[in-house]
Design a protein around this motif. Structure first.
Motif, PDB file in Angstrom:
ATOM      1  N   LEU B 223       0.868  -1.170   0.000  1.00  0.00           N
ATOM      2  CA  LEU B 223       0.000   0.000   0.000  1.00  0.00           C
ATOM      3  C   LEU B 223       0.908   1.222   0.000  1.00  0.00           C
ATOM      4  N   LEU B 224       0.849   1.959  -1.086  1.00  0.00           N
ATOM      5  CA  LEU B 224       1.801   3.044  -1.285  1.00  0.00           C
ATOM      6  C   LEU B 224       1.077   4.380  -1.235  1.00  0.00           C
ATOM      7  N   VAL B 225       1.251   5.092  -0.153  1.00  0.00           N
ATOM      8  CA  VAL B 225       0.692   6.438  -0.068  1.00  0.00           C
ATOM      9  C   VAL B 225       1.760   7.398  -0.537  1.00  0.00           C
ATOM     10  N   THR B 226       1.449   8.221  -1.495  1.00  0.00           N
ATOM     11  CA  THR B 226       2.488   9.086  -2.029  1.00  0.00           C
ATOM     12  C   THR B 226       1.905  10.440  -2.418  1.00  0.00           C
ATOM     13  N   ASN B 227       2.758  11.452  -2.300  1.00  0.00           N
ATOM     14  CA  ASN B 227       2.309  12.753  -2.821  1.00  0.00           C
ATOM     15  C   ASN B 227       2.940  13.040  -4.178  1.00  0.00           C
ATOM     16  N   LEU B 228       3.672  12.045  -4.692  1.00  0.00           N
ATOM     17  CA  LEU B 228       4.215  12.192  -6.032  1.00  0.00           C
ATOM     18  C   LEU B 228       3.329  11.419  -6.997  1.00  0.00           C
ATOM     19  N   VAL B 229       2.577  12.159  -7.806  1.00  0.00           N
ATOM     20  CA  VAL B 229       1.631  11.519  -8.715  1.00  0.00           C
ATOM     21  C   VAL B 229       2.363  10.561  -9.656  1.00  0.00           C
ATOM     22  N   GLN B 230       3.548  10.986 -10.106  1.00  0.00           N
ATOM     23  CA  GLN B 230       4.283  10.150 -11.051  1.00  0.00           C
ATOM     24  C   GLN B 230       4.820   8.878 -10.399  1.00  0.00           C
ATOM     25  N   GLN B 231       5.052   8.952  -9.078  1.00  0.00           N
ATOM     26  CA  GLN B 231       5.503   7.747  -8.387  1.00  0.00           C
ATOM     27  C   GLN B 231       4.394   6.688  -8.387  1.00  0.00           C
ATOM     28  N   ALA B 232       3.184   7.148  -8.146  1.00  0.00           N
ATOM     29  CA  ALA B 232       2.045   6.227  -8.212  1.00  0.00           C
ATOM     30  C   ALA B 232       1.962   5.628  -9.609  1.00  0.00           C
ATOM     31  N   ARG B 233       2.183   6.465 -10.618  1.00  0.00           N
ATOM     32  CA  ARG B 233       2.091   5.979 -11.997  1.00  0.00           C
ATOM     33  C   ARG B 233       3.158   4.929 -12.289  1.00  0.00           C
ATOM     34  N   ARG B 234       4.365   5.153 -11.723  1.00  0.00           N
ATOM     35  CA  ARG B 234       5.455   4.205 -11.984  1.00  0.00           C
ATOM     36  C   ARG B 234       5.211   2.863 -11.314  1.00  0.00           C
ATOM     37  N   LEU B 235       4.560   2.887 -10.147  1.00  0.00           N
ATOM     38  CA  LEU B 235       4.537   1.673  -9.337  1.00  0.00           C
ATOM     39  C   LEU B 235       3.169   1.007  -9.219  1.00  0.00           C
ATOM     40  N   ALA B 236       2.125   1.819  -9.052  1.00  0.00           N
ATOM     41  CA  ALA B 236       0.864   1.252  -8.576  1.00  0.00           C
ATOM     42  C   ALA B 236       0.065   0.579  -9.674  1.00  0.00           C
ATOM     43  N   ASP B 237      -0.553  -0.542  -9.322  1.00  0.00           N
ATOM     44  CA  ASP B 237      -1.461  -1.194 -10.262  1.00  0.00           C
ATOM     45  C   ASP B 237      -2.763  -0.423 -10.324  1.00  0.00           C
ATOM     46  N   ARG B 238      -3.289  -0.130  -9.136  1.00  0.00           N
ATOM     47  CA  ARG B 238      -4.465   0.750  -9.084  1.00  0.00           C
ATOM     48  C   ARG B 238      -4.137   1.905  -8.158  1.00  0.00           C
ATOM     49  N   THR B 239      -4.843   3.000  -8.341  1.00  0.00           N
ATOM     50  CA  THR B 239      -4.590   4.166  -7.517  1.00  0.00           C
ATOM     51  C   THR B 239      -5.917   4.772  -7.074  1.00  0.00           C
ATOM     52  N   ALA B 240      -5.941   5.180  -5.807  1.00  0.00           N
ATOM     53  CA  ALA B 240      -7.120   5.878  -5.301  1.00  0.00           C
ATOM     54  C   ALA B 240      -6.753   7.335  -5.080  1.00  0.00           C
ATOM     55  N   PHE B 241      -7.681   8.219  -5.390  1.00  0.00           N
ATOM     56  CA  PHE B 241      -7.449   9.638  -5.165  1.00  0.00           C
ATOM     57  C   PHE B 241      -8.298  10.102  -3.990  1.00  0.00           C
ATOM     58  N   PHE B 242      -7.629  10.571  -2.941  1.00  0.00           N
ATOM     59  CA  PHE B 242      -8.322  11.054  -1.746  1.00  0.00           C
ATOM     60  C   PHE B 242      -8.285  12.576  -1.730  1.00  0.00           C
ATOM     61  N   LEU B 243      -9.410  13.166  -1.339  1.00  0.00           N
ATOM     62  CA  LEU B 243      -9.445  14.622  -1.204  1.00  0.00           C
ATOM     63  C   LEU B 243     -10.367  14.980  -0.049  1.00  0.00           C
ATOM     64  N   ASN B 244      -9.857  15.729   0.894  1.00  0.00           N
ATOM     65  CA  ASN B 244     -10.650  16.182   2.047  1.00  0.00           C
ATOM     66  C   ASN B 244     -11.443  15.059   2.725  1.00  0.00           C
ATOM     67  N   GLY B 245     -10.800  13.951   2.944  1.00  0.00           N
ATOM     68  CA  GLY B 245     -11.448  12.872   3.681  1.00  0.00           C
ATOM     69  C   GLY B 245     -12.394  12.035   2.858  1.00  0.00           C
ATOM     70  N   GLU B 246     -12.334  12.205   1.562  1.00  0.00           N
ATOM     71  CA  GLU B 246     -13.249  11.476   0.695  1.00  0.00           C
ATOM     72  C   GLU B 246     -12.418  10.694  -0.323  1.00  0.00           C
ATOM     73  N   CYS B 247     -12.832   9.473  -0.593  1.00  0.00           N
ATOM     74  CA  CYS B 247     -12.174   8.742  -1.660  1.00  0.00           C
ATOM     75  C   CYS B 247     -12.881   9.096  -2.954  1.00  0.00           C
ATOM     76  N   VAL B 248     -12.267   9.988  -3.724  1.00  0.00           N
ATOM     77  CA  VAL B 248     -12.945  10.533  -4.896  1.00  0.00           C
ATOM     78  C   VAL B 248     -13.070   9.487  -5.992  1.00  0.00           C
ATOM     79  N   GLU B 249     -11.997   8.761  -6.196  1.00  0.00           N
ATOM     80  CA  GLU B 249     -12.001   7.857  -7.344  1.00  0.00           C
ATOM     81  C   GLU B 249     -10.938   6.774  -7.169  1.00  0.00           C
ATOM     82  N   ILE B 250     -11.284   5.569  -7.591  1.00  0.00           N
ATOM     83  CA  ILE B 250     -10.296   4.489  -7.632  1.00  0.00           C
ATOM     84  C   ILE B 250     -10.243   3.981  -9.062  1.00  0.00           C
TER      85      ILE B 250
END
Lengths: 305, 275
Positions: B223-250
């Motif tokens: 489980l990779l929490v990152t503030n580098l968007v490109q890092q998520a792109r390099r590594l993650a199979d799926r990515t969730a976007f959290f904003l203000n306590g809400e899971c906006v999109e997976i």
């Protein structure tokens, strides 16, 4: 184009400048007063006691004899061995009582309690540390004394055991307070990291927090020892105050400090007896100085690393 | 049936590739309707997600989006945070973690790497031997083997093998972060959680750690929490976007970057227009 005109500025010394310099002077004096006092006290007790040490006794007379009879007119004895043994035995027993108590209390307050419990315990311990030593002596005299006589069936309850317990209880609060500061100085991220690895609270305390705080804890213990050596009133009241090499914890003893307190009023200024008491003062001063200095250096070591 | 990395990346369609690799994989972490509050403040609202075994699941989002609170809830660190209130259900390996009998064993199965490296005030060796010792390993030879293996896997062994007895805090920042990864691996975890691990690490070391993670994915769920968007792109199979306590999109990570997304906010964040 008009040149910009600046208001004329004064670069004279003004009120702020003078206030600043006066304040600096005042806090400087306050700051170095500690040095002045300690040097002054050292000079005073050395002046009063050193003449006696140099002229009337040898090292052997003092540290090689257990007879303290300074008021014998024909052949006074100035051996402080029994007094040193009294102070050491009482302080030693006090540490046996105080170290587990204070470290346990500090660990509980810093690591296992929280919220209202923690805060009220801290206040209570500060209060406990503020109880005057004469009150502790009173407790030793009027509560522990009969209790020890009854429990252990001994003729005198004013002895090493009594004074050691009293002194241990006296030293424990201040040691707890300092030990707790040392534990609190260990950053929380260490605890969190260890907890995240599945360490139990006790494992975190024992394997991470205590090793990280060990210098501060040692400093706390040393300050307690220093307090034990220097304490006067409570030991005077609870030891029984008889010159004696203790064989067991039920023997009455006499402490170095208590000797000075009890006898100084009866001596003529400048007499041998007077000088001998000041010589004890020099000895005590050196011991507590060394203990406090090493405690300080050790605690400083924590902050630097 | 789990395909290798190479096969997965060879497939042009990231969505199909994901399904090919993970449809048959069991669910390692399942989060249902998770809400986290600190007193009156709600930091996470009704989050649902499931993470498959051996998946690298990325979480991106700006500060205060509730990412770290989610991680804290996962290994029950909420117990140590006064006022933190967790509602909803989290199941790890099918077990509801709120009712788990031994929370310490649960934590041992989850390795955590914090944003700033936390070298315990112990030697390099003892840092890595800490968790095995907790687990009851006493034999020195066995500890030696574990420590060397974990340090090798964290790509740190060659740099520290001559100074295992010096304090972990004397290592450089990047080395300390790899030390904490080695330490997390020493727990032999099923799940590895990384909370913005590269925040205090230089880019070269970051790439080395990313290579390590690519290796580790074969053995554990990450489980990779990152503030580098490109890092998520390099590594993650799926990515969730959290904003203000809400899971906006997976979504499949690659799809988030290359295809139309469901929510405009996700697009704004990924393209650098907000957050």
């Amino acid at each position: 184009m008009n040149p910009v005109e600046f208001a004329p500025r004064s670069f004279q010394r003004n009120r702020d400048w003078y206030i600043d310099h006066v304040v600096q002077g005042v806090v400087f004096i306050a700051g170095i007063s500690a040095i002045v006092f300690i040097v002054g006290i050292f000079i005073f007790i050395t002046k009063e006691g050193m003449g006696f040490v140099l002229e009337h006794v040898t090292f052997r007379d003092v540290f090689g004899s257990m007879y303290w009879e300074p008021s014998d007119e024909d052949a006074p004895d100035y051996g402080i061995l029994a007094l040193v043994a009294g102070t050491a035995s009482v302080s030693g027993l006090a540490m046996i009582v105080a170290i587990p108590f204070s470290l346990g209390a500090a660990i509980f307050i810093a690591e296992f309690s929280s919220g209202a419990t923690r805060e009220s315990l801290k206040v209570l311990i500060e209060l406990l540390a503020a109880i005057p030593s004469v009150v502790w002596g009173f407790i030793g005299l009027s509560i522990l004394n009969p209790l020890i006589m009854r429990l252990f069936d001994v003729p005198v309850g004013l002895n090493v055991l009594n004074a050691g317990l009293i002194l241990g209880l006296m030293a424990a609060p201040i040691m707890t307070s300092i030990a707790e500061d040392a534990l609190k100085a260990v950053p929380d991220r260490y605890r969190e990291a260890a907890e995240a690895m599945g360490a139990t609270k006790w494992q975190v305390t024992f394997r991470v927090v205590l090793p990280a705080a060990k210098n501060g804890l040692l400093g706390a213990v040393l300050l307690g020892v220093g307090r034990g050596f220097g304490e006067t009133m409570a030991v005077l009241m609870a030891t029984g105050h008889s010159v004696n090499m203790p064989d067991s914890v039920f023997d009455s003893v006499r402490a170095l400090t208590a000797t000075i307190a009890a006898e100084l009023g009866e001596t003529a200024r400048g007499s041998d007896h007077y000088g001998a008491l000041f010589a004890i003062g020099i000895f005590l001063f050196m011991i507590t100085f060394v203990i406090n200095l090493s405690a300080d250096l050790i605690v400083r070591g924590v902050k630097n690393s | 049936m789990v395909a290798t990395d190479a096969e997965a990346h060879a497939t042009s369609d990231p969505e199909a590739a994901w399904h090919q690799r993970f449809d048959s994989a069991p669910i390692e972490i399942e989060v249902n309707d998770l809400t986290i509050r600190y007193g009156e403040t709600t930091v996470l609202r009704g989050v649902n997600l499931d993470i498959r075994k051996n998946e690298i699941f990325g979480i991106i989002g700006p500060a205060n989006s509730g990412k770290t609170s989610l991680l804290k809830a996962l290994n029950r660190m909420d117990m140590f945070t006064p006022g933190m209130n967790v509602q909803g259900r989290i199941r790890i390996n099918g077990c509801d973690i709120q009712t788990v009998k031994n929370v310490y064993a649960l934590r041992r199965s989850i390795g955590v790497v914090f944003p700033l490296p936390v070298g315990l005030p112990l030697t390099v060796f003892e840092n890595v031997a800490f968790a095995p010792r907790l687990g009851g390993v006493k034999d020195q030879a066995e500890l030696d083997i574990i420590v060397e293996r974990c340090l090798r896997r964290a790509a740190l062994w060659d740099e520290v093998k001559d100074r295992l007895d010096s304090l972990g805090s004397f290592l450089s920042g990047g080395q300390q972060q790899r030390l904490t990864i080695a330490r997390a691996l020493s727990q032999d975890p099923n799940i590895l959680i990384l909370d913005e691990f590269s925040i205090a690490v230089d880019p070269v070391t970051t790439m080395r750690i990313e290579d390590v993670l690519k290796e580790l994915r074969k053995e554990m769920t990450i489980l990779l929490v990152t503030n580098l968007v490109q890092q998520a792109r390099r590594l993650a199979d799926r990515t969730a976007f959290f904003l203000n306590g809400e899971c906006v999109e997976i979504g499949m990570t690659e799809c988030l970057f290359t295809r139309p997304v469901l929510d405009q906010r996700t697009k704004d964040y990924i393209e650098g227009r907000c957050g």
